[in-house]
Design a protein around this motif. Structure first.
Motif, short mmCIF file in Angstrom:
data_model
loop_
_atom_site.label_atom_id
_atom_site.label_comp_id
_atom_site.label_asym_id
_atom_site.label_seq_id
_atom_site.Cartn_x
_atom_site.Cartn_y
_atom_site.Cartn_z
N GLU A 127 0.94 -1.33 0.00
CA GLU A 127 0.14 -0.11 -0.08
C GLU A 127 0.76 1.21 0.09
O GLU A 127 1.85 1.24 0.76
CB GLU A 127 -1.03 -0.03 1.35
CG GLU A 127 -1.81 -0.98 1.19
CD GLU A 127 -3.00 -0.81 0.22
OE1 GLU A 127 -3.43 0.35 -0.32
OE2 GLU A 127 -3.26 -1.74 -0.59
N GLN A 128 0.42 2.14 -0.82
CA GLN A 128 1.33 3.29 -1.00
C GLN A 128 0.97 4.47 0.43
O GLN A 128 -0.21 4.60 0.63
CB GLN A 128 0.78 4.22 -2.43
CG GLN A 128 1.80 5.44 -2.36
CD GLN A 128 1.62 5.88 -4.09
OE1 GLN A 128 1.13 5.38 -4.78
NE2 GLN A 128 1.97 7.29 -4.22
N PRO A 129 1.84 4.95 1.07
CA PRO A 129 1.44 5.94 2.14
C PRO A 129 0.78 7.15 1.46
O PRO A 129 0.96 7.70 0.53
CB PRO A 129 2.87 6.23 2.55
CG PRO A 129 3.64 5.09 1.99
CD PRO A 129 3.23 4.66 0.85
N LYS A 130 -0.29 7.30 2.19
CA LYS A 130 -1.11 8.54 2.01
C LYS A 130 -0.70 9.82 2.31
O LYS A 130 -0.23 9.99 3.53
CB LYS A 130 -2.67 8.13 2.46
CG LYS A 130 -3.50 7.06 1.83
CD LYS A 130 -3.43 7.00 0.35
CE LYS A 130 -4.40 6.01 -0.08
NZ LYS A 130 -3.57 4.76 -0.03
N THR A 134 -1.71 13.46 -1.81
CA THR A 134 -1.91 12.22 -2.86
C THR A 134 -3.56 12.11 -3.40
O THR A 134 -4.52 12.38 -2.73
CB THR A 134 -1.95 10.92 -1.84
OG1 THR A 134 -0.61 10.84 -1.51
CG2 THR A 134 -2.22 9.83 -2.43
N ASP A 135 -3.55 11.66 -4.65
CA ASP A 135 -4.80 11.72 -5.24
C ASP A 135 -5.37 10.54 -5.35
O ASP A 135 -4.74 9.58 -6.15
CB ASP A 135 -4.58 12.32 -6.67
CG ASP A 135 -6.06 12.13 -7.68
OD1 ASP A 135 -7.22 11.85 -6.89
OD2 ASP A 135 -6.11 12.48 -8.63
N SER A 136 -6.09 9.81 -4.38
CA SER A 136 -6.30 8.67 -4.02
C SER A 136 -6.96 7.88 -5.24
O SER A 136 -6.74 6.53 -5.55
CB SER A 136 -7.37 8.28 -2.81
OG SER A 136 -8.36 9.13 -3.09
N ALA A 137 -7.55 8.69 -5.99
CA ALA A 137 -8.28 8.08 -7.15
C ALA A 137 -7.32 7.67 -8.32
O ALA A 137 -7.43 6.69 -9.18
CB ALA A 137 -9.13 9.00 -8.01
N GLY A 160 -0.69 7.65 -10.43
CA GLY A 160 -0.02 8.14 -9.27
C GLY A 160 0.86 7.21 -8.52
O GLY A 160 1.41 7.50 -7.32
N SER A 161 1.06 5.90 -8.86
CA SER A 161 2.00 4.99 -8.26
C SER A 161 2.99 4.35 -8.99
O SER A 161 3.72 3.63 -8.51
CB SER A 161 0.95 3.79 -7.74
OG SER A 161 0.16 4.19 -6.63
N THR A 162 3.29 4.98 -10.07
CA THR A 162 4.65 4.84 -10.63
C THR A 162 5.87 4.51 -9.95
O THR A 162 6.53 3.66 -10.05
CB THR A 162 4.51 5.22 -12.17
OG1 THR A 162 4.75 6.68 -11.85
CG2 THR A 162 3.49 5.12 -12.89
N ALA A 163 6.08 5.85 -9.44
CA ALA A 163 7.40 5.70 -8.59
C ALA A 163 7.13 4.87 -7.43
O ALA A 163 8.31 4.22 -6.92
CB ALA A 163 7.47 7.31 -8.00
N HIS A 164 6.07 4.63 -6.70
CA HIS A 164 5.91 3.77 -5.81
C HIS A 164 6.21 2.22 -6.22
O HIS A 164 6.91 1.52 -5.33
CB HIS A 164 4.61 3.79 -5.22
CG HIS A 164 4.27 2.75 -4.01
ND1 HIS A 164 5.23 2.64 -2.92
CD2 HIS A 164 3.21 2.02 -3.81
CE1 HIS A 164 4.65 2.01 -2.09
NE2 HIS A 164 3.69 1.38 -2.63
N ALA A 165 5.94 1.99 -7.41
CA ALA A 165 6.07 0.64 -7.90
C ALA A 165 7.67 0.47 -7.94
O ALA A 165 8.14 -0.69 -7.88
CB ALA A 165 5.37 0.45 -9.39
N GLU A 166 8.15 1.40 -8.61
CA GLU A 166 9.66 1.40 -8.67
C GLU A 166 10.40 1.15 -7.39
O GLU A 166 11.44 0.40 -7.22
CB GLU A 166 10.22 2.77 -9.57
CG GLU A 166 9.92 2.93 -10.95
CD GLU A 166 10.23 4.28 -11.54
OE1 GLU A 166 10.41 5.10 -10.80
OE2 GLU A 166 9.84 4.25 -12.83
N SER A 167 9.93 1.70 -6.58
CA SER A 167 10.60 1.76 -5.09
C SER A 167 10.24 0.34 -4.46
O SER A 167 11.19 -0.17 -3.84
CB SER A 167 9.75 2.80 -4.08
OG SER A 167 10.19 2.42 -2.65
#
Length: 379
Positions: A127-130, A134-137, A160-167
């Protein structure tokens, strides 16, 4: 037609050397041939040959998986439907791949390495930290799986989660060349619905589709019902009770034990063109042709895109699903996936519909059979 009159699936196809169709495939049901023509552009002869090759490929893959050992890097059927590719990390194994009737591909990453990284993702909180920004949509990790043709771990994420996926990829030890982040527009959903139709009902409220009949009942998707939930026909007659169910977690599967007097046959509803018989459950390879039958959209076909995918639904993550490009719609949940004569799995969920197309995941049937010690009913 009452549900208990069409519980299950498909006809016999004998595996042979890859590329040589068997006579048995000429008996493919007209409804299946029509769906493969519509969705895959194949005439009857081409469809029969494709199904035969797809099934025989599974035996070749298992043979080479054993031969290559830790150097095995996966296998896939090319888009032309005629070439079986087997990837290995050791150039010395190329001749053995060729001798088995497949095309060798020398790659950097073994299948076990990429699967271990995927397993590591399964074991952590993705889960990505809010934050206030953050745009939750636009946030969410939709799915991740090993793409054997690309020799990478693929992570599908909202924009909005591409950077999170890379991390996340870095967190499980993958280098930039070992993974790819793909942006998707929507999160997957399950296909359960409360709309009426020709299927079975759960607790007289939700509707799903039957998967395959077994000797004591039938199997379907886990999100359709929990242990103890009732299953009824469209006319309200009792079919039985959910004896086991897993969702979310390591599967999306359920087993419904039927009441005495229920007819359990080795066929599935052909939606207007007779019933389709089933003869086994040999699992298909990546790239193989595959069809799906469900109570909302009927019969549709496509190809297997990835094995062992992890999917994020609103209810939680589900591991071990197979990704396809076959369309599905609400109410198709639990319905049957099959390649030729071979049962493959039950519909889990996905995105899109049968007007615009989409991605659909299924729970492999062999895991359901082994988990609940069930025996598939065959025609």
């Amino acid at each position: 037609m009452e549900l208990f009159r069409f519980l299950a699936f498909l006809a016999a196809v004998l595996p042979v050397a890859y590329g040589a169709p068997t006579q048995a495939t000429n008996s493919l049901h007209p409804k299946l041939l029509a769906a493969m023509k519509r969705d895959l552009g194949l005439d009857a002869e081409q469809a029969a040959a494709r199904v035969s090759r797809d099934i025989s490929a599974s035996e070749i893959i298992e043979q080479l998986r054993t031969t290559a050992g830790n150097s095995f890097a996966g296998a896939w059927i090319a888009e032309d439907g005629t070439t079986l590719n087997v990837a290995v990390t050791d150039q010395a194994l190329a001749s053995e791949v060729t001798a088995a009737g497949a095309t060798p591909a020398i790659v950097a990453n073994s299948l076990s390495k990429l699967q271990d990284a995927k397993q590591a993702l399964d074991n952590i909180d993705i889960e990505q930290p809010k934050t206030l920004a953050t745009d939750s949509a636009n946030v969410g990790i939709a799915a991740y799986y090993v793409d054997v043709a690309a020799n990478k771990l693929i992570i599908e994420a909202l924009s909005g989660s591409t950077a999170h996926a890379e991390s996340l990829a870095s967190q499980v030890g993958l280098a930039a060349s070992e993974f790819e982040v793909k942006t998707v527009e929507t999160m997957p959903t399950t296909f359960a619905t409360v709309v009426g139709g020709d299927a079975y009902y759960i607790d007289n409220v939700a509707r799903c589709s039957v998967g395959f009949s077994v000797t004591t009942g039938f199997v379907s998707a886990g999100h359709c019902g929990t242990a103890g939930s009732s299953a009824t026909t469209t006319s309200g007659a009792s079919l039985g009770t959910f004896s086991g169910s897993v969702f979310p977690g390591n599967a999306d599967m359920s087993y419904i034990r039927t009441v005495s007097g229920t007819t359990l046959s080795g066929y599935i509803d052909g939606y207007g063109s007779g019933n389709l018989p089933v003869s086994g459950s040999t699992a298909s390879a990546t790239g193989a042709s595959i069809c799906r039958s469900g109570s909302t959209s009927g019969v549709h076909c496509g190809t297997v895109r990835a094995l062992g995918a992890t999917v994020t639904y609103a209810e939680g993550r589900v591991t071990g699903l197979t990704q396809t490009n076959v369309c599905a719609e609400p109410g198709d949940s639990g319905g049957s996936f099959y390649t030729g004569a071979q049962a493959q799995g039950v519909t889990s969920g996905g995105s899109g519909d049968c007007t615009s197309g989409g991605t659909t995941y299924f729970q492999p049937v062999n895991e359901i059979l082994s988990t609940y010690s069930l025996t598939l009913v065959k025609a």
